[in-house]
Every structure is written in structure tokens, then in C-alpha cells.
Design a protein around this motif. Structure first.
Motif, mmCIF file in Angstrom:
data_model
loop_
_atom_site.group_PDB
_atom_site.id
_atom_site.type_symbol
_atom_site.label_atom_id
_atom_site.label_comp_id
_atom_site.label_asym_id
_atom_site.label_seq_id
_atom_site.Cartn_x
_atom_site.Cartn_y
_atom_site.Cartn_z
ATOM 1 N N LEU A 167 0.847 -1.193 0.000
ATOM 2 C CA LEU A 167 0.000 0.000 0.000
ATOM 3 C C LEU A 167 0.876 1.234 0.000
ATOM 4 O O LEU A 167 1.769 1.366 0.845
ATOM 5 N N MET A 168 0.626 2.139 -0.950
ATOM 6 C CA MET A 168 1.322 3.426 -1.007
ATOM 7 C C MET A 168 0.326 4.513 -0.626
ATOM 8 O O MET A 168 -0.711 4.650 -1.281
ATOM 9 N N LYS A 169 0.665 5.272 0.424
ATOM 10 C CA LYS A 169 -0.287 6.223 0.981
ATOM 11 C C LYS A 169 0.369 7.583 1.195
ATOM 12 O O LYS A 169 1.522 7.798 0.846
ATOM 13 N N GLY A 170 -0.398 8.515 1.774
ATOM 14 C CA GLY A 170 0.123 9.842 2.068
ATOM 15 C C GLY A 170 0.368 10.648 0.800
ATOM 16 O O GLY A 170 -0.376 10.530 -0.183
ATOM 17 N N GLU A 171 1.428 11.435 0.812
ATOM 18 C CA GLU A 171 1.758 12.296 -0.327
ATOM 19 C C GLU A 171 2.755 11.637 -1.270
ATOM 20 O O GLU A 171 3.406 12.310 -2.066
ATOM 21 N N MET A 172 2.867 10.314 -1.208
ATOM 22 C CA MET A 172 3.934 9.620 -1.930
ATOM 23 C C MET A 172 3.934 9.907 -3.427
ATOM 24 O O MET A 172 4.989 10.110 -4.027
ATOM 25 N N GLN A 173 2.758 9.943 -4.054
ATOM 26 C CA GLN A 173 2.715 10.108 -5.506
ATOM 27 C C GLN A 173 3.092 11.517 -5.954
ATOM 28 O O GLN A 173 3.335 11.738 -7.149
ATOM 29 N N HIS A 174 3.173 12.449 -5.021
ATOM 30 C CA HIS A 174 3.582 13.808 -5.368
ATOM 31 C C HIS A 174 5.049 14.064 -5.067
ATOM 32 O O HIS A 174 5.687 14.881 -5.733
ATOM 33 N N TYR A 175 5.603 13.366 -4.085
ATOM 34 C CA TYR A 175 6.970 13.656 -3.639
ATOM 35 C C TYR A 175 7.962 12.539 -3.958
ATOM 36 O O TYR A 175 9.169 12.723 -3.768
ATOM 37 N N TRP A 176 7.485 11.381 -4.427
ATOM 38 C CA TRP A 176 8.361 10.253 -4.688
ATOM 39 C C TRP A 176 8.175 9.739 -6.112
ATOM 40 O O TRP A 176 7.116 9.900 -6.712
ATOM 41 N N LEU A 177 9.225 9.105 -6.639
ATOM 42 C CA LEU A 177 9.169 8.376 -7.899
ATOM 43 C C LEU A 177 9.453 6.907 -7.609
ATOM 44 O O LEU A 177 10.176 6.584 -6.669
ATOM 45 N N HIS A 178 8.892 6.012 -8.421
ATOM 46 C CA HIS A 178 9.173 4.592 -8.241
ATOM 47 C C HIS A 178 9.360 3.912 -9.598
ATOM 48 O O HIS A 178 8.964 4.447 -10.638
ATOM 49 N N GLN A 179 9.986 2.722 -9.577
ATOM 50 C CA GLN A 179 10.250 2.011 -10.817
ATOM 51 C C GLN A 179 10.384 0.510 -10.568
ATOM 52 O O GLN A 179 10.663 0.061 -9.451
ATOM 53 N N ILE A 180 10.177 -0.250 -11.644
ATOM 54 C CA ILE A 180 10.570 -1.659 -11.738
ATOM 55 C C ILE A 180 11.639 -1.711 -12.820
ATOM 56 O O ILE A 180 11.342 -1.539 -14.006
ATOM 57 N N ALA A 181 12.887 -1.909 -12.416
ATOM 58 C CA ALA A 181 14.011 -1.805 -13.353
ATOM 59 C C ALA A 181 14.191 -3.087 -14.163
ATOM 60 O O ALA A 181 13.766 -4.170 -13.753
ATOM 61 N N LYS A 182 14.849 -2.957 -15.306
ATOM 62 C CA LYS A 182 15.220 -4.123 -16.102
ATOM 63 C C LYS A 182 16.276 -4.933 -15.374
ATOM 64 O O LYS A 182 17.011 -4.426 -14.530
ATOM 65 N N THR A 183 16.356 -6.211 -15.707
ATOM 66 C CA THR A 183 17.410 -7.065 -15.180
ATOM 67 C C THR A 183 17.858 -8.021 -16.278
ATOM 68 O O THR A 183 17.053 -8.438 -17.121
ATOM 69 N N LYS A 184 19.134 -8.360 -16.273
ATOM 70 C CA LYS A 184 19.665 -9.311 -17.256
ATOM 71 C C LYS A 184 19.507 -10.756 -16.783
ATOM 72 O O LYS A 184 19.811 -11.688 -17.528
ATOM 73 N N ARG A 185 19.043 -10.926 -15.549
ATOM 74 C CA ARG A 185 18.819 -12.282 -15.051
ATOM 75 C C ARG A 185 17.670 -12.954 -15.823
ATOM 76 O O ARG A 185 16.731 -12.288 -16.242
ATOM 77 N N HIS A 186 17.769 -14.247 -15.982
ATOM 78 C CA HIS A 186 16.696 -15.001 -16.617
ATOM 79 C C HIS A 186 15.622 -15.261 -15.568
ATOM 80 O O HIS A 186 15.820 -16.045 -14.636
#
Length: 201
Positions: A167-186
Motif C-alpha cells: 500500500l502506497m499512501k500519504g503524499e507519496m505520488q507527489h513527492y516520490w518516484l518509483h520504478q521496476i528496473a530491467k534485469t539481465k537475469r533469466h
């Protein structure tokens, strides 16, 4: 910095509040939902435009909603399908735990390690002020990175496990950035259900 252990965690950060539950769904439930959603969803593979360049989005997506309200991001406009019985069951459990109500579900299918979601915030106008996002993961675990927009030392990581809820709450979407990064692992595919509440704008 990895903030979270194997047990349920409630963490308060500058301008953000997060709750992570590793085994929100048990192994059998998670395996079943993963198979059903992967096989029965009408996946889209849209073009995405970032910094003036257009290319195929590095993941597949699908949108479900209680109304016909569309959802737009990165020059993509998605039209919702009706919730299935299984998705409604997942939504009901998430709503009961979070004490929130959601009317829209965006699902992402990360097919392998080359599928990703770059640095972004879920701050579209349709989500209103300080939206609460509930993220359920099925399949391969992936690191969820997030960083504060202005406080350089506030960079963190959570490993989103099979059957987990974030759960992401509070002001997170205004003050934070998030990602799912690429990986070379299979690695195997991961399905991510992100419940949200759209408002009229």
C-alpha cells in the motif's frame, strides 16, 4: 537501502506512508490467481511516448473498472473492461484490509527481465489528491525502487514477492518516484495488480 523484513511492515517516510504484507495471499491462492489472470486477460501492448520518442511499452497491460471512465498516462488512453469474479475477490480482500475503496484496476504483465516500468509517479489528475495505490504481485519477485524527488538520501527498495501486497499512501505520488528496473537475469513473468480510485475531473 532495503527497509523491510519478512514480516508485515508499516513504514512512515518523509511525505509517504507504506505498508508491505509479504504473504497477503497464500501460496495456493497466489498460484491460482497468477495462472487465471495470465491466461484469461486480454492484454494490450501499446505504444508509449516519452520525451518525444515513441516505442512499444516494455510490458503488457489491461484495465478494469466499475464504470466506463478511461485512464490516461504517457499519451496512452485505456478503456476498462468489467471486473471478473476473481478480480472482484482480490479487490474485496484488499479493500477490507486497507479500509479503502477502489473502482479501477490497472494490471501489468512483466514477461521477463527486459520488461520494466521506468521512474514515474501515479499522479494523474484522474487519481485526485494524495491517491492511495494498492499493489498486489503474483509470479516472479521483482525489486521495487523508490526515491524522494528532492531528498537525495531517501532512496529505498522492497522485494515484491509472490502473493504480496504493497500500500502506497500519504503524499507519496507527489513527492516520490518509483520504478521496476530491467534485469539481465533469466526470470519468469510477474503480474502486478494496481488498485486505484479514479475521480471525475
Amino acid at each position: 537501502m532495503n527497509l523491510f523484513s519478512e514480516e508485515k511492515q508499516h513504514f512512515i517516510l518523509p511525505n509517504a506512508e507504506l505498508i508491505y504484507v509479504p504473504e497477503f495471499f497464500n501460496s495456493q491462492e497466489s498460484d491460482n490467481y497468477y495462472r487465471i489472470i495470465k491466461d484469461e486477460t486480454n492484454w494490450q501492448h501499446d505504444d508509449i511516448t516519452v520525451f518525444g520518442k515513441t516505442y512499444k511499452q516494455p510490458r503488457l497491460t489491461a484495465l478494469f473498472g466499475e464504470t466506463n471512465q478511461t485512464y490516461s498516462y504517457s499519451n496512452i488512453t485505456m478503456h476498462p473492461e468489467a471486473f471478473t469474479k476473481d478480480l472482484l475477490n482480490i479487490k474485496s480482500k484488499v479493500e477490507k484490509f486497507s479500509d479503502e475503496t477502489f473502482n479501477t484496476l490497472l494490471i501489468n504483465l512483466y514477461r521477463d527481465g527486459s520488461d520494466s516500468n521506468g521512474w514515474h509517479a501515479d499522479n494523474e489528475k484522474e487519481l485526485g489528491k494524495n491517491p492511495i495505490i494498492a499493489s498486489v504481485s503474483f509470479g516472479e519477485e521483482r525489486p521495487f525502487h523508490f526515491k524522494h524527488r528532492t531528498i537525495k538520501d531517501e532512496r529505498h527498495k522492497i522485494i515484491l514477492e509472490h502473493g504480496s501486497l504493497l500500500l502506497m499512501k500519504g503524499e507519496m505520488q507527489h513527492y516520490w518516484l518509483h520504478q521496476i528496473a530491467k534485469t539481465k537475469r533469466h526470470i519468469q513473468p510477474r503480474i502486478n495488480l494496481t488498485f486505484r480510485r479514479l475521480v471525475q475531473v
